[in-house]
Design an enzyme around this catalytic site. Structure first.
Site, PDB file in Angstrom:
ATOM      1  N   TYR A 188      29.162  -7.964  51.879  1.00  0.00           N
ATOM      2  CA  TYR A 188      27.873  -7.619  52.482  1.00  0.00           C
ATOM      3  C   TYR A 188      27.210  -6.387  52.502  1.00  0.00           C
ATOM      4  CZ  TYR A 188      30.655  -5.282  56.076  1.00  0.00           C
ATOM      5  OH  TYR A 188      31.781  -4.512  56.661  1.00  0.00           O
ATOM      6  N   CYS A 189      26.021  -6.317  52.802  1.00  0.00           N
ATOM      7  CA  CYS A 189      25.384  -4.732  53.009  1.00  0.00           C
ATOM      8  C   CYS A 189      24.213  -5.093  53.898  1.00  0.00           C
ATOM      9  CB  CYS A 189      24.805  -4.536  51.449  1.00  0.00           C
ATOM     10  SG  CYS A 189      23.797  -5.622  50.878  1.00  0.00           S
ATOM     11  N   THR A 190      23.251  -4.057  54.000  1.00  0.00           N
ATOM     12  CA  THR A 190      22.445  -4.043  54.983  1.00  0.00           C
ATOM     13  C   THR A 190      21.380  -5.277  54.774  1.00  0.00           C
ATOM     14  OG1 THR A 190      22.444  -1.893  54.772  1.00  0.00           O
ATOM     15  CG2 THR A 190      20.735  -2.715  56.098  1.00  0.00           C
TER      16      THR A 190
END
Length: 314
Positions: A188-190
């Site tokens: 995951y990331c922003t």
């Protein structure tokens, strides 16, 4: 590569729409879109940063609702971006100082040749299904963001590579053979772009079951109720809000304008904190000459405020 910028106008108070967007697409004509996008944003009072490359578009913009929607409509009118998705949030003030439309080699820089999310990519997981995946003991959860972002918030149980930039992620993977010990990788990331490109890299490295959070942390915080959430802390964002929390409400973080790391209200009480000059993270890394230079800059920022202006050095 080149960019186009506009100096800021005086800030106007009010409620602003913020749109985070990206889309991987084969876009050989990306250079021809720059001026059109810049002029459209300027005309509609929209600021922020948009990156264009042969692999697609990435960026975050903010402005009046109608202005932001005009830009999004223009983008979706392009055949390559017809399926463009975006995440919306609100800001109590204009969260960007200027407008930039840049031409780049990559819309998110990994620095690995031939990694193409248009060709091979992992499996999207909707925010409502994310908790089940990351709670599965057969899953390794990896945060693909940078260390200053993970410092203020992560998913429960996630592995933090402690990278300074996204360019370091491929080497981190290669130096951690234990990642092959479990059958599933969830990343995951922003907003989704880094973890999407990371899944393409992982698939190229021979990982089979590779998943990524659709819409990133922002979509998760928007859709998953806080009482059900496995997110811990705040989510760093690349604008003057600095962080957001559940419901995409603005967080209470600020930036240290010396080192650009996020800081909490408690950190401001430290004797090593000085507005615009230092915080506990960077105090011991700076010389007194550095701090004096930052003090001089901060003085110019304060003077600009008294005149109702924005100081570009900030």
């Amino acid at each position: 590569m080149t960019d186009t910028t506009i100096l800021p106008r005086p800030e106007v108070s009010g409620d602003f729409l913020v749109a985070a967007l990206y889309h991987f697409a084969r876009l050989p004509r990306f250079e021809s879109l720059r001026e059109q996008l810049f002029e459209l944003c300027q005309k509609n009072g929209v600021k922020g940063t948009l990156l264009l490359a042969a692999e697609g578009i990435n960026g975050t913009i903010a402005g009046p609702d109608a202005g932001v929607q005009a830009v999004l409509s223009f983008l979706r009118a392009q055949p390559e971006f017809a399926a463009l998705e975006h995440k919306e949030s609100r800001a109590s003030h204009m969260p960007f100082v200027r407008l930039k439309v840049k031409l780049k080699k990559e819309i998110v820089t990994m620095g690995v040749p031939d990694i193409d999310p248009n060709r091979i990519v992992g499996t999207y997981v909707d925010p409502r299904d994310w908790n089940a995946l990351i709670s599965d003991p057969d899953t390794i959860v990896i945060d693909t963001r940078n260390d200053y972002e993970t410092a203020i918030g992560v998913f429960k149980g996630a592995v933090d590579p402690q990278t300074k930039t996204f360019r370091e992620f491929p080497d981190w993977v290669k130096n951690n053979p234990g990642l092959h010990n479990k059958p599933k990788i969830a990343m995951y990331c922003t907003g989704g772009i880094r973890c999407e490109k990371a899944t393409a890299f992982m698939k190229e490295q021979g990982f089979d079951e590779v998943y990524h959070l659709k819409g990133g942390i922002l979509k998760y915080l928007e859709e998953v109720p806080e009482e059900e959430s496995l997110w811990e802390g705040a989510c760093f964002v690349f604008d003057e809000r600095v962080s957001v929390v559940h419901g995409l409400a603005e967080g209470d973080h600020q930036l240290c304008h010396a080192c650009r790391n996020p800081i909490t209200p408690d950190v401001r009480l430290s004797p090593k904190f000085e507005e615009g000059v230092s915080c506990p993270s960077c105090y011991d890394e700076r010389s007194e000459d550095d701090r004096q230079r930052f003090r001089d800059r901060q003085q110019q920022i304060e003077l600009a405020k008294t005149r109702g202006e924005r100081h570009l050095g900030r």
